[in-house]
Design an enzyme around this catalytic site. Structure first.
Site, PDB file in Angstrom:
ATOM      1  N   GLU A  77      -3.380  -6.648  -6.271  1.00  0.00           N
ATOM      2  CA  GLU A  77      -4.300  -7.742  -6.600  1.00  0.00           C
ATOM      3  C   GLU A  77      -5.755  -7.438  -6.245  1.00  0.00           C
ATOM      4  O   GLU A  77      -6.664  -8.177  -6.648  1.00  0.00           O
ATOM      5  CB  GLU A  77      -3.846  -9.027  -5.886  1.00  0.00           C
ATOM      6  CG  GLU A  77      -2.543  -9.572  -6.456  1.00  0.00           C
ATOM      7  CD  GLU A  77      -2.056 -10.815  -5.737  1.00  0.00           C
ATOM      8  OE1 GLU A  77      -2.446 -11.016  -4.566  1.00  0.00           O
ATOM      9  OE2 GLU A  77      -1.284 -11.579  -6.328  1.00  0.00           O
ATOM     10  N   GLU A 108      15.483   2.329   3.152  1.00  0.00           N
ATOM     11  CA  GLU A 108      14.666   2.017   4.328  1.00  0.00           C
ATOM     12  C   GLU A 108      15.116   2.774   5.576  1.00  0.00           C
ATOM     13  O   GLU A 108      14.433   2.758   6.602  1.00  0.00           O
ATOM     14  CB  GLU A 108      14.676   0.525   4.613  1.00  0.00           C
ATOM     15  CG  GLU A 108      16.010  -0.017   5.093  1.00  0.00           C
ATOM     16  CD  GLU A 108      15.926  -1.501   5.423  1.00  0.00           C
ATOM     17  OE1 GLU A 108      16.221  -1.850   6.575  1.00  0.00           O
ATOM     18  OE2 GLU A 108      15.565  -2.297   4.536  1.00  0.00           O
TER      19      GLU A 108
END
Length: 271
Positions: A77, A108
């Protein structure tokens, strides 16, 4: 861990929709207060980031699952909101872009993979690495922070448990303790909200300090749709006292509110 403690609300499956919504809202109201307690550490971090970015540094977010997605979201963004190059704030998620939409098994758990991912960007000592993990125990993040710090980068952690493992690897630890989740262990809820608020603060205040905002306006936003062109046009009208079409024309010629206003003022001697 606080994030794994039983919810303060039980028998959820027996409650009405209204009861569930009100109890969730009760828990969500705790988040902003928890974030407030982290402001001194955030101030320290942001001031150091700004100093590095003025020397060409970048911000890297690293995370897995919901935390990784929030980092990628915040990074994505920045260019449209502040007109910054897409290569200056970068979000990396364990498992790569596929993990944005789908769970990637065991991604992960690899403590070396984040550093491998970071090195693809020729990371250097002017850069900042921010590890995000609600639990504070994610190996992908722990290993990434450890390697980044050992190689001279500024490192920070964002977690929702006190004295977390990722905090031990970071120069600056941001701990936002929001308490047990509404659904026990579901850290996409309050913890995720806290992480989003913290990321909003880091990126927004950094961009303001770098001159990407004037007054309270996004004067460097990308003109990627009709709404944003209209918003930019009205900013120029207000600043320069022009009619709509004239303001829109100079906006489209120069590509941003800031450049349009600076050019107009320099050529029309407006002080």
């Amino acid at each position: 861990m606080v994030t794994e403690q039983p919810s303060l609300h039980d028998n959820l499956d027996k409650k009405s929709t209204g009861q569930l919504l009100n109890e969730m809202n009760e828990e969500d109201r705790k988040v902003a207060l928890a974030v407030q307690s982290a402001i001194p550490r955030l101030e320290e971090l942001i001031d150091k980031i700004v100093e590095r970015m003025k020397r060409g540094g970048r911000i890297f977010y690293i995370g897995a699952g919901s935390s990784g997605r929030l980092g990628v979201l915040d990074a994505s963004e920045i260019p449209p909101t502040f007109g910054l190059s897409s290569g200056l704030v970068i979000g990396l998620i364990a498992g790569g872009d596929n993990a944005l939409r789908n769970p990637v098994e065991n991604a992960e758990d690899d403590s070396e993979k984040a550093w491998i991912d970071l090195k693809l960007f020729n990371i250097n000592k002017t850069d900042t690495v921010i590890g995000i993990a609600a639990s504070g125990t994610t190996p992908y993040v722990i290993g990434g922070l450890r390697n980044a710090r050992a190689n001279g980068m500024l490192t920070a952690s964002i977690a929702c448990n006190p004295d977390s493992l990722i905090a031990q690897e970071a120069e600056i630890s941001i701990e936002v303790i929001v308490g047990p989740e509404f659904v026990t262990g579901s850290t996409r809820l309050k913890s995720g909200t806290a992480e989003k608020l913290v990321l909003n603060m880091i990126s927004t205040v950094t961009m303001i300090k770098l001159g990407r905002v004037k007054g309270n306006r996004m004067v460097n936003m990308q003109l990627s749709n009709i709404k944003l062109i209209d918003r930019g046009t009205r900013m120029i009208m207000e600043d320069l006292g022009l009619e709509y079409e004239q303001a829109k024309n100079i906006l489209l010629v120069h590509g941003s509110v800031k450049k349009a206003v600076e050019f107009y003022k320099s050529t029309h001697l407006i002080l």
